[in-house]
Write a protein that holds these residues in place. Structure first.
Motif, PDB file in Angstrom:
ATOM      1  N   GLY A  18      35.482  38.303  47.640  1.00  0.00           N
ATOM      2  CA  GLY A  18      35.779  39.407  46.735  1.00  0.00           C
ATOM      3  C   GLY A  18      35.507  40.727  47.413  1.00  0.00           C
ATOM      4  O   GLY A  18      34.565  40.833  48.206  1.00  0.00           O
ATOM      5  N   ASP A  19      36.335  41.739  47.132  1.00  0.00           N
ATOM      6  CA  ASP A  19      36.172  43.024  47.832  1.00  0.00           C
ATOM      7  C   ASP A  19      35.990  44.187  46.875  1.00  0.00           C
ATOM      8  O   ASP A  19      36.215  45.344  47.244  1.00  0.00           O
ATOM      9  CB  ASP A  19      37.378  43.293  48.741  1.00  0.00           C
ATOM     10  CG  ASP A  19      38.686  43.380  47.959  1.00  0.00           C
ATOM     11  OD1 ASP A  19      38.672  43.108  46.734  1.00  0.00           O
ATOM     12  OD2 ASP A  19      39.719  43.728  48.568  1.00  0.00           O
ATOM     13  N   ASP A  20      35.574  43.909  45.630  1.00  0.00           N
ATOM     14  CA  ASP A  20      35.398  44.988  44.662  1.00  0.00           C
ATOM     15  C   ASP A  20      33.929  45.120  44.271  1.00  0.00           C
ATOM     16  O   ASP A  20      33.059  44.421  44.798  1.00  0.00           O
ATOM     17  CB  ASP A  20      36.272  44.754  43.423  1.00  0.00           C
ATOM     18  CG  ASP A  20      35.958  43.432  42.729  1.00  0.00           C
ATOM     19  OD1 ASP A  20      35.018  42.734  43.180  1.00  0.00           O
ATOM     20  OD2 ASP A  20      36.639  43.089  41.749  1.00  0.00           O
ATOM     21  N   ALA A  23      32.113  41.939  42.995  1.00  0.00           N
ATOM     22  CA  ALA A  23      31.611  41.045  44.038  1.00  0.00           C
ATOM     23  C   ALA A  23      30.339  41.608  44.665  1.00  0.00           C
ATOM     24  O   ALA A  23      29.385  40.864  44.942  1.00  0.00           O
ATOM     25  CB  ALA A  23      32.682  40.831  45.104  1.00  0.00           C
ATOM     26  N   ARG A  39      29.425  37.514  52.189  1.00  0.00           N
ATOM     27  CA  ARG A  39      30.543  38.031  51.413  1.00  0.00           C
ATOM     28  C   ARG A  39      31.706  38.345  52.351  1.00  0.00           C
ATOM     29  O   ARG A  39      31.525  38.962  53.408  1.00  0.00           O
ATOM     30  CB  ARG A  39      30.133  39.297  50.660  1.00  0.00           C
ATOM     31  CG  ARG A  39      31.279  39.926  49.864  1.00  0.00           C
ATOM     32  CD  ARG A  39      30.871  41.276  49.334  1.00  0.00           C
ATOM     33  NE  ARG A  39      32.010  42.015  48.816  1.00  0.00           N
ATOM     34  CZ  ARG A  39      32.015  43.313  48.598  1.00  0.00           C
ATOM     35  NH1 ARG A  39      30.931  44.021  48.873  1.00  0.00           N
ATOM     36  NH2 ARG A  39      33.083  43.913  48.127  1.00  0.00           N
ATOM     37  N   VAL A  61      35.630  35.606  43.255  1.00  0.00           N
ATOM     38  CA  VAL A  61      35.487  36.608  42.195  1.00  0.00           C
ATOM     39  C   VAL A  61      36.862  37.031  41.704  1.00  0.00           C
ATOM     40  O   VAL A  61      37.806  37.184  42.490  1.00  0.00           O
ATOM     41  CB  VAL A  61      34.700  37.829  42.710  1.00  0.00           C
ATOM     42  CG1 VAL A  61      34.572  38.890  41.625  1.00  0.00           C
ATOM     43  CG2 VAL A  61      33.319  37.396  43.181  1.00  0.00           C
ATOM     44  N   GLU A  62      36.959  37.234  40.414  1.00  0.00           N
ATOM     45  CA  GLU A  62      38.217  37.649  39.782  1.00  0.00           C
ATOM     46  C   GLU A  62      38.823  38.846  40.515  1.00  0.00           C
ATOM     47  O   GLU A  62      38.108  39.726  40.990  1.00  0.00           O
ATOM     48  CB  GLU A  62      37.938  38.026  38.322  1.00  0.00           C
ATOM     49  CG  GLU A  62      39.186  38.282  37.495  1.00  0.00           C
ATOM     50  CD  GLU A  62      38.839  38.530  36.048  1.00  0.00           C
ATOM     51  OE1 GLU A  62      39.675  38.261  35.176  1.00  0.00           O
ATOM     52  OE2 GLU A  62      37.703  38.994  35.769  1.00  0.00           O
ATOM     53  N   ASP A  63      40.163  38.855  40.599  1.00  0.00           N
ATOM     54  CA  ASP A  63      40.928  39.908  41.273  1.00  0.00           C
ATOM     55  C   ASP A  63      40.835  39.830  42.792  1.00  0.00           C
ATOM     56  O   ASP A  63      41.273  40.752  43.489  1.00  0.00           O
ATOM     57  CB  ASP A  63      40.494  41.321  40.815  1.00  0.00           C
ATOM     58  CG  ASP A  63      40.803  41.555  39.342  1.00  0.00           C
ATOM     59  OD1 ASP A  63      41.776  40.950  38.856  1.00  0.00           O
ATOM     60  OD2 ASP A  63      40.079  42.321  38.701  1.00  0.00           O
ATOM     61  N   ALA A  64      40.255  38.736  43.313  1.00  0.00           N
ATOM     62  CA  ALA A  64      40.313  38.526  44.761  1.00  0.00           C
ATOM     63  C   ALA A  64      41.767  38.290  45.151  1.00  0.00           C
ATOM     64  O   ALA A  64      42.596  37.867  44.338  1.00  0.00           O
ATOM     65  CB  ALA A  64      39.456  37.335  45.162  1.00  0.00           C
ATOM     66  N   TYR A  86      34.483  29.978  40.020  1.00  0.00           N
ATOM     67  CA  TYR A  86      35.372  31.121  39.831  1.00  0.00           C
ATOM     68  C   TYR A  86      34.734  32.059  38.829  1.00  0.00           C
ATOM     69  O   TYR A  86      34.410  31.658  37.703  1.00  0.00           O
ATOM     70  CB  TYR A  86      36.753  30.670  39.335  1.00  0.00           C
ATOM     71  CG  TYR A  86      37.647  31.830  38.944  1.00  0.00           C
ATOM     72  CD1 TYR A  86      38.237  32.629  39.917  1.00  0.00           C
ATOM     73  CD2 TYR A  86      37.881  32.137  37.606  1.00  0.00           C
ATOM     74  CE1 TYR A  86      39.045  33.701  39.559  1.00  0.00           C
ATOM     75  CE2 TYR A  86      38.681  33.199  37.245  1.00  0.00           C
ATOM     76  CZ  TYR A  86      39.257  33.977  38.228  1.00  0.00           C
ATOM     77  OH  TYR A  86      40.058  35.047  37.874  1.00  0.00           O
ATOM     78  N   SER A 103      31.978  37.037  34.010  1.00  0.00           N
ATOM     79  CA  SER A 103      32.093  38.029  35.078  1.00  0.00           C
ATOM     80  C   SER A 103      30.850  38.899  35.261  1.00  0.00           C
ATOM     81  O   SER A 103      30.716  39.551  36.297  1.00  0.00           O
ATOM     82  CB  SER A 103      33.302  38.938  34.811  1.00  0.00           C
ATOM     83  OG  SER A 103      33.173  39.584  33.563  1.00  0.00           O
TER      84      SER A 103
END
Length: 329
Positions: A18-20, A23, A39, A61-64, A86, A103
Motif C-alpha cells: 500500500g502506498d497511501d 498503509a 511496506r 491495503v484498500e486502493d493498492a 485484505y 480499514s
C-alpha cells in the motif's frame, strides 16, 4: 529455573502492500506493537520481497494498485502461499486463506495480531503445544496491554464516580496483564511474605455474582507473588461455585449461615488447602487444560497448577465430603 516463552510474534514478518496514508498508519501501529513489518508500494515489489525473505503474513491495503486476487494468484504461481489479509471497507472476492479486515489502523492491526497468533499456534513445536497456558498467558497479556493505554486516554477527560469505577476496572485489567505474563513465563522471581488471610479475602472480593459462604481460617504467611497467589485462590473459589449461585460474601472463621456452597481456606502442615462442601471432582486430573463439568473453558484449575509450578509448589485434588485442593509449598 523455568524458561520464559518467547513472544508469539517473534520471527514473524508482515509484508504490507500500500502506498497511501492508510498503509502508513497501519505500519506505524504494527511497529508500536513490536511487530516487524516491510511496506512496499507496488505488486512487483511485493513479489520480489516474497522471493527474498520468509513472510508470515501478506497484507493488501484498500486502493493498492494490485487487486487481492491478482496479487495472491501471482504469489501462488511463484510458489508462495502466505496467509493473507485484505484491509478495506469494500467487500472483495478473496482467494482461500485471505481474510478481510476493517480499514481503521487499530482494527486492522488487531486482525494482523490474531492471524499471526493463529499461525504461531499452528506452527508451535510439540513442547509449546503441550503448554497451552504459555500461549494463553502471552496472548492475553499482549492483547490487554494493547488496549489499556487507549482506554485510559479515553477516560482521563471524564469526571465523577463513573470515572473512578472505570479507572478501577482498568487497574484490574493491568493486574490481569501482569498475571497473564507471569503465567506465560512460568516463574516467580522475587516472592514476598504474603498473609493467606489477606490473599483469601482479596480473592473473595473478586467474586461478583455467585452465592457462596467463604470462610478464611488460614492465618499463616507464605513466600509468594501476592497477585498470583490471589489469582490462584480466586480460581479455586470460582471452581467451587461454578454450578450456579447469585451472591458471595466473605466471613470470618466463626461465620454462620451462607449460600449454596461453603468454601474454606485452611492451613495445613505443608501449605494450605481450599475445601468446599460441593459435589467434588469427577476427574482423576481436574487440573488438566479443558477439564470442566459445566460450560466453562476448563482453564481455571489449569491456571492454579501453572501458578503453583511457577512458585515451585505442587497441588493435589481429592474428594472429602466435597472438593479439596491442597497446595504444598
Amino acid at each position: 529455573m523455568p524458561q520464559a516463552h518467547e513472544s508469539p510474534y517473534a520471527a514473524r514478518l508482515v509484508l504490507v502492500l500500500g502506498d497511501d496514508d492508510q498503509a502508513s498508519e497501519l505500519v506505524s501501529t504494527l511497529a508500536d506493537d513490536g511487530l516487524e513489518t516491510v511496506r512496499v508500494a507496488a505488486a512487483p515489489e511485493a513479489l520480489a520481497t516474497l522471493d527474498a525473505v520468509d513472510v508470515s503474513l501478506l497484507v493488501v491495503v484498500e486502493d493498492a494498485v494490485a487487486r487481492p486476487t491478482d496479487l495472491f494468484g501471482a504469489a501462488a504461481r511463484n510458489g508462495h502461499r502466505p496467509p493473507g489479509l485484505y484491509v478495506g471497507e469494500k467487500t472483495q472476492k478473496l482467494p482461500p486463506g485471505v481474510e478481510q479486515a476493517p480499514s481503521s489502523p487499530e482494527a486492522a492491526a488487531a486482525a494482523v495480531r490474531q492471524r499471526l497468533l493463529a499461525e504461531s499456534a499452528a506452527d508451535a513445536d510439540p513442547a509449546i503445544e503441550r503448554d497451552p497456558l504459555a500461549i494463553f498467558g502471552s496472548t492475553v497479556s499482549h492483547e490487554l496491554r494493547n488496549h489499556l493505554g487507549t482506554a485510559r486516554l479515553a477516560v482521563e477527560p471524564l469526571e465523577g464516580p463513573t470515572t473512578e469505577q472505570a479507572f478501577s476496572a482498568l487497574d484490574r485489567l493491568e493486574t490481569l496483564a501482569t498475571e497473564a505474563e507471569a503465567i506465560a513465563s512460568n516463574e516467580v522471581e522475587e516472592p514476598d511474605p504474603v498473609d493467606l488471610s489477606e490473599a483469601g479475602s482479596a480473592a473473595a472480593d473478586r467474586l461478583t455474582g455467585p452465592d457462596a459462604r467463604i470462610v478464611i481460617e488460614a492465618g499463616q504467611s507464605i513466600a509468594a507473588d501476592r497477585d498470583l497467589l490471589t489469582l490462584m485462590i480466586e480460581n479455586l473459589f470460582w471452581n467451587a461455585v461454578e454450578h450456579g449461585s447469585t451472591h458471595s460474601q466473605t466471613q470470618s472463621a466463626d461465620a454462620v449461615g451462607g449460600g449454596t456452597v461453603t468454601i474454606r481456606v485452611v492451613d495445613t502442615e505443608n501449605g494450605f488447602a481450599v475445601v468446599d462442601d460441593g459435589p467434588g471432582f469427577e476427574s482423576e486430573d481436574p487440573f488438566a487444560w479443558g477439564y470442566t463439568t459445566g460450560d466453562g473453558q476448563g482453564a481455571g484449575l489449569a491456571i492454579v497448577r501453572s501458578i503453583a509450578q511457577a512458585h515451585g509448589w505442587s497441588v493435589s485434588a481429592s474428594n472429602d465430603d466435597g472438593a479439596r485442593v491442597d497446595v504444598i509449598v
